[in-house]
Design a protein around this motif. Structure first.
Motif, PDB file in Angstrom:
ATOM      1  N   VAL A 148      37.926   3.473  33.807  1.00 20.19           N
ATOM      2  CA  VAL A 148      37.457   2.321  33.044  1.00 20.19           C
ATOM      3  C   VAL A 148      36.262   1.669  33.748  1.00 20.19           C
ATOM      4  O   VAL A 148      36.321   1.349  34.940  1.00 20.19           O
ATOM      5  N   PHE A 149      35.201   1.452  32.973  1.00 18.45           N
ATOM      6  CA  PHE A 149      34.018   0.730  33.438  1.00 18.45           C
ATOM      7  C   PHE A 149      33.798  -0.469  32.523  1.00 18.45           C
ATOM      8  O   PHE A 149      34.059  -0.413  31.315  1.00 18.45           O
ATOM      9  N   VAL A 150      33.310  -1.547  33.087  1.00 18.95           N
ATOM     10  CA  VAL A 150      32.989  -2.747  32.312  1.00 18.95           C
ATOM     11  C   VAL A 150      31.607  -3.226  32.734  1.00 18.95           C
ATOM     12  O   VAL A 150      31.135  -2.913  33.831  1.00 18.95           O
ATOM     13  N   VAL A 151      30.958  -4.021  31.876  1.00 21.67           N
ATOM     14  CA  VAL A 151      29.572  -4.412  32.156  1.00 21.67           C
ATOM     15  C   VAL A 151      29.454  -5.746  32.891  1.00 21.67           C
ATOM     16  O   VAL A 151      28.346  -6.166  33.212  1.00 21.67           O
ATOM     17  N   SER A 152      30.586  -6.407  33.167  1.00 21.22           N
ATOM     18  CA  SER A 152      30.510  -7.675  33.900  1.00 21.22           C
ATOM     19  C   SER A 152      31.835  -7.967  34.588  1.00 21.22           C
ATOM     20  O   SER A 152      32.890  -7.421  34.222  1.00 21.22           O
ATOM     21  N   LEU A 153      31.776  -8.835  35.585  1.00 24.13           N
ATOM     22  CA  LEU A 153      33.004  -9.288  36.244  1.00 24.13           C
ATOM     23  C   LEU A 153      33.906 -10.035  35.281  1.00 24.13           C
ATOM     24  O   LEU A 153      35.133  -9.958  35.382  1.00 24.13           O
ATOM     25  N   THR A 212      35.811  -0.532  37.258  1.00 18.54           N
ATOM     26  CA  THR A 212      34.518  -0.609  37.936  1.00 18.54           C
ATOM     27  C   THR A 212      33.516  -1.398  37.106  1.00 18.54           C
ATOM     28  O   THR A 212      33.368  -1.152  35.907  1.00 18.54           O
ATOM     29  N   VAL A 213      32.829  -2.337  37.759  1.00 16.55           N
ATOM     30  CA  VAL A 213      31.770  -3.090  37.088  1.00 16.55           C
ATOM     31  C   VAL A 213      30.469  -2.296  37.183  1.00 16.55           C
ATOM     32  O   VAL A 213      30.002  -1.974  38.280  1.00 16.55           O
ATOM     33  N   ARG A 219      28.105 -19.216  21.361  1.00 13.43           N
ATOM     34  CA  ARG A 219      29.407 -19.897  21.368  1.00 13.43           C
ATOM     35  C   ARG A 219      30.491 -18.978  21.925  1.00 13.43           C
ATOM     36  O   ARG A 219      31.358 -19.425  22.663  1.00 13.43           O
ATOM     37  N   TRP A 220      30.459 -17.736  21.498  1.00 17.45           N
ATOM     38  CA  TRP A 220      31.488 -16.810  21.989  1.00 17.45           C
ATOM     39  C   TRP A 220      31.131 -16.379  23.407  1.00 17.45           C
ATOM     40  O   TRP A 220      29.967 -16.421  23.801  1.00 17.45           O
ATOM     41  N   PRO A 221      32.103 -16.016  24.204  1.00 18.24           N
ATOM     42  CA  PRO A 221      31.821 -15.598  25.583  1.00 18.24           C
ATOM     43  C   PRO A 221      31.142 -14.240  25.603  1.00 18.24           C
ATOM     44  O   PRO A 221      31.786 -13.208  25.432  1.00 18.24           O
ATOM     45  N   GLU A 222      29.838 -14.249  25.786  1.00 15.61           N
ATOM     46  CA  GLU A 222      29.083 -12.993  25.839  1.00 15.61           C
ATOM     47  C   GLU A 222      29.635 -12.120  26.968  1.00 15.61           C
ATOM     48  O   GLU A 222      29.690 -12.547  28.123  1.00 15.61           O
ATOM     49  N   PRO A 223      30.013 -10.878  26.670  1.00 10.42           N
ATOM     50  CA  PRO A 223      30.520 -10.018  27.737  1.00 10.42           C
ATOM     51  C   PRO A 223      29.472  -9.736  28.811  1.00 10.42           C
ATOM     52  O   PRO A 223      29.811  -9.543  29.978  1.00 10.42           O
ATOM     53  N   PHE A 224      28.210  -9.724  28.418  1.00 10.72           N
ATOM     54  CA  PHE A 224      27.124  -9.536  29.383  1.00 10.72           C
ATOM     55  C   PHE A 224      25.989 -10.516  29.073  1.00 10.72           C
ATOM     56  O   PHE A 224      25.782 -11.476  29.804  1.00 10.72           O
TER      57      PHE A 224
END
Length: 360
Positions: free
Chosen positions: A133-138, A154-155, A263-268
């Motif tokens: 699994v990889f994600v684009v932000s903490l 992993t970020v 308004r929404w929490p931007e993932p990145f």
């Protein structure tokens, strides 16, 4: 190494309908990479070799779109025999494709707790056992691991090719820019409200909005778009509608201020990164992954906090020294996300996954 990248079913891989995922995939893809997705019209984006999958008919035609797309992807995997599969933003699809006996990377660009196959902690725990699994932000990493023990997530942030950005003019326009989807989540109406409140205090300045309900020219009209455009016209804002990505970057290169009032929490928050790299001073929402992206280079303002967005706009408009400082810090921050280092990280992650498989 043969890598097969699977786009989300509705992600267009063409210049006139590309979203953030398609642009990132194109940017990072090696020439030998295979990128699969649904059929497009015209020329695909330049990264990798694009293959349009054909969803099955016959007995399968009554199945859900997700099932038919999975079957189509499995056919392409059998045909191309890749060493590694990378699935973007579709946890359930990544889990299903992991049964093909090939290493799978799941790259998440949005909140997994809103996704089929990852909403529950137990599902996310199972994913970590079968895919990498990889994600684009903490911020996304925290969302994935919520209610779980720490795990191998992993970020790997989004990136930009800074060398290909448009050259800014010698002197920037007194221009404030909103660029994004014309939806409530992106705060388009908050931008209109804020500009309407401060425009009379900003002689010589103007505001423009680029965007539509979707990432395409034939985006549908919605009541929200109608309402925002009516308010924008009343506030003297120039409406440009949907523009292709290179046109958005050209507008950022000309603008003095770019506002990202989500308004929404931007993932990145790729828009904020592009604006900083283009040399604009940025105002951003302090939600989701945006604070990670902008660091200390932007002013933060909640879109619906009384006066917050308006005050941030006036501060930058009235203080050229503050704008200059934000631009300088923005350039420094943007260099952390340059394409070259990102490609090296991705290459190492791919090699590690393929090597670990060969040891089994």
């Amino acid at each position: 190494m043969k890598v097969l990248t699977v786009l989300p079913r509705r992600e267009g891989y063409a210049p006139d309908r590309a979203g953030a995922i398609a642009l990132l995939v194109s940017r990072l893809a090696s020439p030998e990479d295979i990128v699969i997705g649904t059929e497009i019209t015209g020329t695909p984006l330049p990264g990798g070799q694009f293959v349009a999958v054909s969803e099955p008919g016959g007995l399968h035609r009554w199945r859900r779109d997700g099932t038919r797309y999975r079957i189509a992807c499995q056919r392409e995997i059998k045909r191309h025999k890749p060493d590694l599969i990378e699935v973007h933003n579709r946890p359930a699809l990544a889990r299903a494709l992991s049964r093909c006996g090939i290493p799978v990377h799941l790259i998440l660009h949005n909140d997994p707790q809103d996704m089929h196959g990852a909403r529950r902690p137990r599902q996310r725990q199972e994913l970590m056992q079968h895919v990498r699994v990889f994600v684009v932000s903490l911020w996304l990493r925290r969302r994935f691991l919520e209610d779980l023990d720490d795990g191998p997530v992993t970020v790997m942030p989004n990136c930009l090719d800074l060398a290909t950005l448009p050259t800014p003019p010698a002197e920037r326009s007194k221009l404030v820019l909103f660029a994004g989807r014309m939806v409530s989540d992106k705060g388009a109406d908050a931008f209109v409200r804020a500009w309407g409140a401060v425009s009379k205090q900003a002689p010589g300045w103007r505001a423009i909005m680029i965007g539509a309900d979707r990432f395409r020219f034939n985006s549908p009209r919605t009541t929200f778009v109608d309402r925002v455009e009516a308010s924008a016209n009343a506030a003297g804002i120039t409406l440009c509608g949907y523009q292709m990505h290179h046109q958005v970057l050209e507008a950022m290169a000309a603008a003095s201020i770019v506002v990202v009032p989500s308004r929404w929490p931007e993932p990145f928050g790729l828009t904020a990164l592009e604006a900083m790299a283009s040399g604009a001073a940025v105002i951003a929402s302090p939600r989701g992954g945006l604070p990670e992206v902008v660091g200390n280079a932007a002013l933060l303002a909640l879109p619906d906090e009384t006066g917050a967005l308006e005050q941030a706009l006036l501060r930058l408009i009235e203080d050229p020294a503050l704008r200059t400082a934000c631009v300088e810090r923005g350039h420094e921050q943007a260099r952390k996300f340059d394409l070259g280092p990102a490609r090296e990280v991705l290459k190492k992650m791919r090699e590690r996954s393929v090597k670990n498989r060969s040891r089994r």
